[in-house]
Design a protein around this motif. Structure first.
Motif, PDB file in Angstrom:
ATOM      1  N   GLU A   1      20.735  -1.713   6.830  1.00 19.05           N
ATOM      2  CA  GLU A   1      20.852  -0.278   7.029  1.00 19.05           C
ATOM      3  C   GLU A   1      19.584   0.422   6.558  1.00 19.05           C
ATOM      4  N   VAL A   2      19.432   1.680   6.972  1.00 21.53           N
ATOM      5  CA  VAL A   2      18.300   2.500   6.573  1.00 21.53           C
ATOM      6  C   VAL A   2      18.845   3.803   5.998  1.00 21.53           C
ATOM      7  N   VAL A   3      18.417   4.127   4.789  1.00 24.98           N
ATOM      8  CA  VAL A   3      18.842   5.355   4.111  1.00 24.98           C
ATOM      9  C   VAL A   3      17.609   6.235   3.935  1.00 24.98           C
ATOM     10  N   GLU A   4      17.680   7.468   4.428  1.00 30.03           N
ATOM     11  CA  GLU A   4      16.527   8.360   4.379  1.00 30.03           C
ATOM     12  C   GLU A   4      16.787   9.540   3.451  1.00 30.03           C
ATOM     13  N   THR A   5      15.775   9.893   2.665  1.00 34.37           N
ATOM     14  CA  THR A   5      15.785  11.077   1.809  1.00 34.37           C
ATOM     15  C   THR A   5      14.504  11.855   2.102  1.00 34.37           C
ATOM     16  N   PRO A   6      14.368  13.070   1.582  1.00 33.32           N
ATOM     17  CA  PRO A   6      13.124  13.820   1.817  1.00 33.32           C
ATOM     18  C   PRO A   6      11.881  13.107   1.291  1.00 33.32           C
ATOM     19  N   ASP A   7      12.012  12.277   0.268  1.00 30.09           N
ATOM     20  CA  ASP A   7      10.848  11.627  -0.340  1.00 30.09           C
ATOM     21  C   ASP A   7      10.630  10.191   0.120  1.00 30.09           C
ATOM     22  N   ASN A   8      11.714   9.466   0.388  1.00 31.72           N
ATOM     23  CA  ASN A   8      11.598   8.037   0.662  1.00 31.72           C
ATOM     24  C   ASN A   8      12.458   7.606   1.848  1.00 31.72           C
ATOM     25  N   ILE A   9      12.101   6.460   2.393  1.00 37.69           N
ATOM     26  CA  ILE A   9      12.947   5.757   3.358  1.00 37.69           C
ATOM     27  C   ILE A   9      13.302   4.422   2.719  1.00 37.69           C
ATOM     28  N   TYR A  10      14.596   4.143   2.570  1.00 34.63           N
ATOM     29  CA  TYR A  10      15.066   2.903   1.963  1.00 34.63           C
ATOM     30  C   TYR A  10      15.564   1.977   3.074  1.00 34.63           C
TER      31      TYR A  10
ATOM     32  N   ILE B   1      15.468  -4.289  -0.926  1.00 32.86           N
ATOM     33  CA  ILE B   1      15.341  -2.911  -0.441  1.00 32.86           C
ATOM     34  C   ILE B   1      13.872  -2.517  -0.447  1.00 32.86           C
ATOM     35  N   LYS B   2      13.374  -2.230   0.752  1.00 36.64           N
ATOM     36  CA  LYS B   2      11.991  -1.760   0.886  1.00 36.64           C
ATOM     37  C   LYS B   2      12.002  -0.239   0.731  1.00 36.64           C
ATOM     38  N   VAL B   3      11.245   0.250  -0.231  1.00 34.89           N
ATOM     39  CA  VAL B   3      11.179   1.684  -0.508  1.00 34.89           C
ATOM     40  C   VAL B   3       9.861   2.211   0.051  1.00 34.89           C
TER      41      VAL B   3
ATOM     42  N   LYS C   1       2.965   8.861   1.582  1.00 36.74           N
ATOM     43  CA  LYS C   1       1.931   7.838   1.770  1.00 36.74           C
ATOM     44  C   LYS C   1       1.848   7.384   3.225  1.00 36.74           C
ATOM     45  N   ILE C   2       2.995   7.228   3.880  1.00 28.27           N
ATOM     46  CA  ILE C   2       2.932   6.781   5.271  1.00 28.27           C
ATOM     47  C   ILE C   2       2.387   7.888   6.180  1.00 28.27           C
ATOM     48  N   LYS C   3       2.579   9.152   5.780  1.00 30.28           N
ATOM     49  CA  LYS C   3       1.960  10.249   6.537  1.00 30.28           C
ATOM     50  C   LYS C   3       0.455  10.254   6.328  1.00 30.28           C
ATOM     51  N   GLU C   4       0.022  10.077   5.067  1.00 27.00           N
ATOM     52  CA  GLU C   4      -1.411  10.048   4.765  1.00 27.00           C
ATOM     53  C   GLU C   4      -2.114   8.918   5.516  1.00 27.00           C
ATOM     54  N   MET C   5      -1.428   7.786   5.669  1.00 35.03           N
ATOM     55  CA  MET C   5      -2.029   6.633   6.345  1.00 35.03           C
ATOM     56  C   MET C   5      -1.834   6.670   7.861  1.00 35.03           C
TER      57      MET C   5
ATOM     58  N   THR D   1       0.817  -1.212   0.000  1.00 33.62           N
ATOM     59  CA  THR D   1       0.000   0.000   0.000  1.00 33.62           C
ATOM     60  C   THR D   1       0.847   1.256   0.000  1.00 33.62           C
ATOM     61  N   PHE D   2       1.938   1.224   0.739  1.00 29.41           N
ATOM     62  CA  PHE D   2       2.761   2.428   0.866  1.00 29.41           C
ATOM     63  C   PHE D   2       4.236   2.155   0.557  1.00 29.41           C
ATOM     64  N   ALA D   3       4.530   0.999  -0.015  1.00 31.02           N
ATOM     65  CA  ALA D   3       5.930   0.642  -0.245  1.00 31.02           C
ATOM     66  C   ALA D   3       6.051  -0.333  -1.403  1.00 31.02           C
ATOM     67  N   LYS D   4       7.256  -0.437  -1.904  1.00 36.70           N
ATOM     68  CA  LYS D   4       7.589  -1.492  -2.852  1.00 36.70           C
ATOM     69  C   LYS D   4       8.933  -2.077  -2.446  1.00 36.70           C
ATOM     70  N   VAL D   5       9.176  -3.296  -2.865  1.00 39.65           N
ATOM     71  CA  VAL D   5      10.420  -3.976  -2.512  1.00 39.65           C
ATOM     72  C   VAL D   5      11.191  -4.271  -3.789  1.00 39.65           C
TER      73      VAL D   5
END
Length: 393
Positions: A80-89, A43-45, A50-54, A25-29
């Motif tokens: 590891e977790v990589v964060e950007t303004p648009d996504n969390i990887y 990698i889960k993107v 979307k996660i804010k909306e939900m 719903t809010f991610a793709k792998v």
């Protein structure tokens, strides 16, 4: 990477990103390859909007935090977790053989030796979670993965929570078919006992090829669960017919504990050496460093002190990602599955883990817990994926 077109993602310079493995719903792998080691990862993107909306930002953050803490051979690894303004990887272990659910649907009921082999790994992973005060709350075959060697990886900690001693949870969450009576009743419940009930349902599914509690009408399903209404097929051994009812005890106070499961004669047949000892906690594991893997990481250009310091401090960076990828892929060798890192732990302890008097009781076990069990469950009902209920605290 296996003939699939790869691309570089600016936020992920250390990976070659390949095909999409699945959507949510809010991610793709995505399937990816770690450039330095050549090993595959998933990698889960996660899309931030979307996660804010939900309204699940807290849920996502909790799952990431919990997975970062857990380090066990039968729990999926978060590298590891990589964060950007648009996504969390979220870079995770790639487990290629799919869900335990599909495996059971394909094979039907498993021979007890095979079911035991898988169940021992599940219990070891759950025991490790509880030792670190983590309760999963959504244990089911759909959330348990199998690697290439048919070994268990517990996944999907989206409904999990950290539970201090003496604390009770309130939210009904998870899948009703696997939920404990106290959970669906909306009562305050102890997370570990609820997880043990779910493990009992999974054990039943492994050995019987169907669910113990199943009904298309949810209120009827809940009624069966609350009454503990199910049947045990005749093909089960005496020991299995003793263990399952102990796990599916409606009263959580009377329900068997993981320590008692470990001592049960059915569980104690052919226990792999590396699972015979209680699990290390996260602090102990962080101090266990494999020198051979350290040398391999140094060959990739990393500084020894940086690698060791990062491992001990539980810091996720390029060095620790390389270390754990190399370690996990070595452990996947079928000839020596996970036994190296547990060898020191086992020295001198194996005989004390399986008391002779317990093993001696195996032939004498009787299915005394069967008394009064009702037989109104339709044995021909097909599997259901279960419904999701509620959100975690």
């Amino acid at each position: 990477m296996d003939g699939y077109k790869c691309k570089q993602v600016s936020a992920l310079p250390n990976y070659r990103v390949g095909k999409t493995l699945g959507y949510g719903t809010f991610a793709k792998v995505k399937l990816a390859e770690h450039v330095a080691t050549g090993h595959k990862v998933a990698i889960k993107v996660l899309n931030r909007n979307k996660i804010k909306e939900m309204n699940i930002v807290g849920k996502v953050q909790r799952e990431i935090k919990i997975l970062r803490m857990l380090m066990h051979p039968h729990i999926i690894r978060q590298y590891e977790v990589v964060e950007t303004p648009d996504n969390i990887y979220v870079v995770m272990e790639y487990v290629q053989s799919g869900e335990l659910f599909d495996y059971i649907v394909e094979k039907g009921k498993l021979p007890e030796d095979e079911g035991r082999y898988l169940f021992q790994q599940i219990i070891a992973g759950v025991e490790y979670c509880h030792r670190n005060r983590v309760v999963h709350r959504d244990l089911k075959p759909e959330n348990i993965l199998l690697d290439a060697n048919c070994n268990i990886k517990i996944a999907d900690f989206g409904l999990s929570n950290v539970m201090p001693d003496g604390h009770f949870l309130k939210t009904s969450c998870g899948s009703p078919n696997y939920a404990a009576p106290e959970v669906i009743a909306g009562k305050p419940y102890a997370g570990p006992q609820a997880d043990i009930w779910s493990c009992g349902v999974i054990l039943y599914a492994l050995l019987c090829g169907k669910l113990p509690f199943d009904d298309e009408v949810v209120p009827s399903l809940f009624s069966k669960i609350k009454r503990g209404e199910y049947t045990l097929p005749d093909h089960l051994s005496y020991a299995a017919r003793d263990l399952i009812p102990r796990m599916l005890m409606v009263d959580p106070v009377m329900r068997i504990s993981i320590a008692e499961i470990r001592q049960h004669p059915w569980f104690n047949i052919h226990v792999p050496g590396y699972l015979a000892a209680p699990p290390l906690d996260t602090a102990e594991q962080a101090r266990k460093i494999d020198e051979e893997i350290i040398q391999e990481v140094i060959k990739l250009g990393f500084d020894r002190n940086q690698v060791i310091g990062s491992l001990v401090s539980r810091i996720q960076n390029e060095a620790t990602v390389a270390y754990y990828l190399l370690l996990d892929n070595r452990r996947r060798a079928p000839s020596d599955y996970f036994q190296t890192s547990f060898k020191e732990r086992l020295d001198g302890t194996l005989s004390s883990m399986i008391p002779p008097q317990v093993l001696a009781s195996y032939p004498a076990l009787v299915d005394h817990h069967m008394t009064g069990l009702q037989s109104r469950v339709n044995v021909d009902k097909s599997w259901t994926l279960g419904l999701q209920m509620g959100s975690p605290e």
